[in-house]
Design a protein around this motif. Structure first.
Motif, PDB file in Angstrom:
ATOM      1  N   UNK A 332     -55.680  28.711 -11.538  1.00 18.99           N
ATOM      2  CA  UNK A 332     -54.581  28.570 -10.575  1.00 18.99           C
ATOM      3  C   UNK A 332     -53.396  29.426 -10.980  1.00 18.99           C
ATOM      4  N   UNK A 333     -53.138  29.492 -12.289  1.00 17.63           N
ATOM      5  CA  UNK A 333     -52.033  30.320 -12.780  1.00 17.63           C
ATOM      6  C   UNK A 333     -52.287  31.791 -12.453  1.00 17.63           C
ATOM      7  N   UNK A 334     -53.522  32.245 -12.661  1.00 21.01           N
ATOM      8  CA  UNK A 334     -53.849  33.637 -12.354  1.00 21.01           C
ATOM      9  C   UNK A 334     -53.754  33.894 -10.857  1.00 21.01           C
ATOM     10  N   UNK A 365     -47.917  19.924 -15.853  1.00 19.70           N
ATOM     11  CA  UNK A 365     -48.430  21.275 -15.588  1.00 19.70           C
ATOM     12  C   UNK A 365     -48.780  21.445 -14.116  1.00 19.70           C
ATOM     13  N   UNK A 366     -49.411  20.440 -13.541  1.00 23.10           N
ATOM     14  CA  UNK A 366     -49.775  20.518 -12.128  1.00 23.10           C
ATOM     15  C   UNK A 366     -48.531  20.652 -11.257  1.00 23.10           C
ATOM     16  N   UNK A 367     -47.497  19.883 -11.589  1.00 20.84           N
ATOM     17  CA  UNK A 367     -46.255  19.953 -10.825  1.00 20.84           C
ATOM     18  C   UNK A 367     -45.599  21.329 -10.979  1.00 20.84           C
ATOM     19  N   UNK A 368     -45.598  21.860 -12.225  1.00 22.53           N
ATOM     20  CA  UNK A 368     -44.961  23.163 -12.471  1.00 22.53           C
ATOM     21  C   UNK A 368     -45.702  24.278 -11.754  1.00 22.53           C
ATOM     22  N   UNK A 369     -47.028  24.288 -11.830  1.00 21.79           N
ATOM     23  CA  UNK A 369     -47.825  25.345 -11.187  1.00 21.79           C
ATOM     24  C   UNK A 369     -47.712  25.243  -9.672  1.00 21.79           C
ATOM     25  N   UNK A 370     -47.712  24.020  -9.155  1.00 20.71           N
ATOM     26  CA  UNK A 370     -47.695  23.811  -7.709  1.00 20.71           C
ATOM     27  C   UNK A 370     -46.390  24.319  -7.089  1.00 20.71           C
ATOM     28  N   UNK A 371     -45.247  24.033  -7.750  1.00 15.78           N
ATOM     29  CA  UNK A 371     -43.956  24.339  -7.131  1.00 15.78           C
ATOM     30  C   UNK A 371     -43.374  25.688  -7.559  1.00 15.78           C
ATOM     31  N   UNK A 372     -43.963  26.337  -8.561  1.00  9.80           N
ATOM     32  CA  UNK A 372     -43.481  27.682  -8.931  1.00  9.80           C
ATOM     33  C   UNK A 372     -43.838  28.669  -7.823  1.00  9.80           C
ATOM     34  N   UNK A 373     -42.879  29.527  -7.458  1.00  6.71           N
ATOM     35  CA  UNK A 373     -43.166  30.488  -6.397  1.00  6.71           C
ATOM     36  C   UNK A 373     -44.132  31.560  -6.893  1.00  6.71           C
ATOM     37  N   UNK A 374     -44.744  32.258  -5.977  1.00  7.44           N
ATOM     38  CA  UNK A 374     -45.698  33.326  -6.305  1.00  7.44           C
ATOM     39  C   UNK A 374     -45.019  34.359  -7.199  1.00  7.44           C
ATOM     40  N   UNK A 375     -45.655  34.639  -8.345  1.00 14.29           N
ATOM     41  CA  UNK A 375     -45.115  35.613  -9.278  1.00 14.29           C
ATOM     42  C   UNK A 375     -44.009  35.069 -10.159  1.00 14.29           C
ATOM     43  N   UNK A 376     -43.796  33.770 -10.127  1.00 14.87           N
ATOM     44  CA  UNK A 376     -42.752  33.165 -10.961  1.00 14.87           C
ATOM     45  C   UNK A 376     -43.223  32.911 -12.387  1.00 14.87           C
ATOM     46  N   UNK A 377     -42.695  31.871 -13.009  1.00 17.91           N
ATOM     47  CA  UNK A 377     -43.052  31.596 -14.408  1.00 17.91           C
ATOM     48  C   UNK A 377     -43.181  30.091 -14.621  1.00 17.91           C
ATOM     49  N   UNK A 421     -49.316  20.491  -1.022  1.00 18.15           N
ATOM     50  CA  UNK A 421     -50.213  19.332  -1.095  1.00 18.15           C
ATOM     51  C   UNK A 421     -49.844  18.407  -2.247  1.00 18.15           C
ATOM     52  N   UNK A 422     -50.225  17.163  -2.108  1.00 21.01           N
ATOM     53  CA  UNK A 422     -49.961  16.205  -3.181  1.00 21.01           C
ATOM     54  C   UNK A 422     -49.606  14.843  -2.621  1.00 21.01           C
ATOM     55  N   UNK A 423     -49.555  13.860  -3.530  1.00 22.35           N
ATOM     56  CA  UNK A 423     -49.267  12.480  -3.120  1.00 22.35           C
ATOM     57  C   UNK A 423     -47.868  12.022  -3.509  1.00 22.35           C
ATOM     58  N   UNK A 424     -47.198  12.764  -4.382  1.00 24.90           N
ATOM     59  CA  UNK A 424     -45.893  12.321  -4.843  1.00 24.90           C
ATOM     60  C   UNK A 424     -45.957  11.218  -5.867  1.00 24.90           C
ATOM     61  N   UNK A 425     -47.095  11.087  -6.542  1.00 26.64           N
ATOM     62  CA  UNK A 425     -47.259  10.038  -7.551  1.00 26.64           C
ATOM     63  C   UNK A 425     -47.270  10.572  -8.975  1.00 26.64           C
ATOM     64  N   UNK A 426     -47.419  11.861  -9.152  1.00 28.50           N
ATOM     65  CA  UNK A 426     -47.590  12.424 -10.499  1.00 28.50           C
ATOM     66  C   UNK A 426     -46.395  12.184 -11.400  1.00 28.50           C
TER      67      UNK A 426
END
Length: 466
Positions: A332-334, A365-377, A421-426
């Motif tokens: 997903x990161x790639x 990690x899932x939250x960070x990857x999900x909400x980081x914009x394309x090409x972010x960090x 996407x997501x449930x808001x429970x993480x």
């Protein structure tokens, strides 16, 4: 008979303690004070009787023993002594016959004991004579003849004056203490009745009721603890109700979309448009996965509410666990072309709840990857501290408002205007895991994104058991 009333128990205990205390006072008085008082009275009588004997000698120093006038004055003086000492007084001749007596009746017969002499004064205790306790005898000279001034008297000063006064004081103290006990005991029992009323009202469903009691003693502390308990129960019930409402909403939406997608897929199959049908079935499959994820999150939160989640501690290498979890998100990161910054020690070994810590890493990690914009960090940091370890995960994102930060850890809460996407429970699960075991989560805006820091304290020795 068993006593169930607290008021009665306190009263009986108080009465028992009071009776025991008064009995001890009376016993101490009798054993110590009475003997000293009697001794003091006896010394006073000895001194007074010695002085009195001198008065007899002065009255009988002149005149003849056969002079009736001298006899009258001496008899009058002896009667006065009877009144003063409250005892029978008489003069004896050397042969033991009574010369003059203060009372018309003869001197009664008696026996003596504990004889003592003091400066020619003879005194002893009297036995066998109810109206007298002491016998005194002092040699005197009457009209030139040897004689003895004698007296029988009862030691009634203590019984007439001291003892009644003492008993009266004891009774007054007892009555005053008992009267004072009623408001004191009522001050204890009335607040307990208020607590009972509050408990019954809460049990009947009125969770908003609070006990209004401003006291600094143990009863006041119990009342404050009751109010804290009522607050907690009310908050827990409110959270349960909100959770059920959110669950109902979250479940209803995907079920409705699944129903619509299935109906459309069925129509497309009847029309022979297989590709469109498969696309709608794929959407159904995704909705099912989202629904399964939501149900799993609700189950995890319920496990924490029941107090049965992640309670087993084992020795874990936290740094290795972070690296392993990071590898799972590599695809997903790639795909999003994210720049990954990692600051991990080679090893960081600590007793922890392995399943719970994995859940923390996964959701952050899932939250960070999900909400980081394309090409972010995304940035991952792990460091040891005196009280345990700190895991921080940052990602490129817009600045969050204070209101958004306050809502992050509420179940089913998502960013305003976000279409991810997501449930808001993480994040709610991350906070529950951290707080339930002595840690916490801190969220802050950084220069180019948002940072989540989780503190994991070292477990106590009694918890570090596999």
């Amino acid at each position: 008979m068993r006593i169930n009333s607290l008021y009665t128990k306190i009263m009986l205990s108080f009465f028992t303690a009071l009776a025991a205390g008064l009995a001890c006072i009376v016993i101490i008085f009798i054993l110590i004070v009475e003997n000293r008082f009697n001794k003091h009275v006896q010394n006073e009588l000895i001194a007074a009787f010695r002085i009195t004997s001198k008065g007899v000698e002065l009255l009988a120093s002149e005149g003849n023993i056969d002079d009736p006038v001298a006899h009258a004055e001496l008899r009058h003086y002896i009667k006065d002594l009877d009144v003063i000492f409250k005892g029978q007084v008489w003069l004896e001749k050397p042969d033991g016959t009574v010369f003059l007596s203060s009372r018309p009746r003869t001197v009664p017969k008696f026996t003596i004991s504990n004889e003592k002499y003091q400066d020619r004064l003879f005194y002893a205790d009297v036995k066998g004579l109810p109206e007298a306790d002491f016998y005194f005898a002092y040699p005197v000279t009457v009209f030139g003849h040897n004689a003895t001034l004698a007296m029988l008297r009862r030691d009634d000063i203590y019984y007439r004056d001291a003892a009644p006064f003492f008993l009266m004081v004891v009774q007054a103290v007892g009555i005053f203490t008992l009267l004072l006990a009623f408001p004191v005991i009522r001050r204890i029992t009335v607040p307990l009745r208020k607590l009972e009323e509050g408990a019954l009202r809460c049990a009947s469903g009125d969770l908003s009721y609070r006990v209004d009691m401003k006291r600094g003693d143990e009863v006041g502390r119990v009342a404050r603890a009751f109010n804290v308990m009522a607050d907690s129960v009310e908050n827990m019930l409110r959270m349960k109700q909100e959770l059920m409402a959110n669950v109902s909403h979250e479940m209803r939406s995907p079920l409705a979309r699944i129903r619509v997608a299935l109906a459309i897929a069925e129509m497309r199959i009847e029309e022979g448009r297989t590709e469109d049908a498969l696309r709608h079935l794929a959407a159904v499959s995704q909705e099912v996965e989202d629904l399964d994820s939501a149900i799993g999150g609700v189950i995890e939160l319920s496990r924490f509410d029941a107090g049965g989640a992640y309670r087993v501690f084992t020795s874990c290498d936290l740094a290795e666990m972070v690296r392993s979890m990071l590898q799972r998100y590599a695809p997903t990161i790639d795909m999003k072309q994210l720049q990954v910054e990692v600051d991990l020690p080679e090893h960081l070994v600590q007793d922890c709840q392995k399943e719970g810590f994995n859940a923390i890493i996964k959701n952050l990690l899932e939250n960070a990857v999900k909400f980081a914009e394309q090409g972010g960090f995304i940035r991952i940091e792990l460091a040891a501290e005196n009280a345990g370890a700190v895991l921080a995960v940052s990602n490129s994102y817009r600045q969050l408002s204070e209101k958004e930060i306050s809502l992050l850890f509420q179940p089913f809460s998502r960013g305003v205007g976000e279409d991810v996407p997501g449930t808001g429970l993480g994040l709610a699960l991350v906070e529950r895991i951290a707080v339930d075991h002595g840690g916490g989560v801190v969220v802050e805006n950084i220069e180019d994104g948002v940072r989540f820091a989780v503190r994991l304290p070292r477990p106590r020795k009694d918890e570090s058991v596999s």
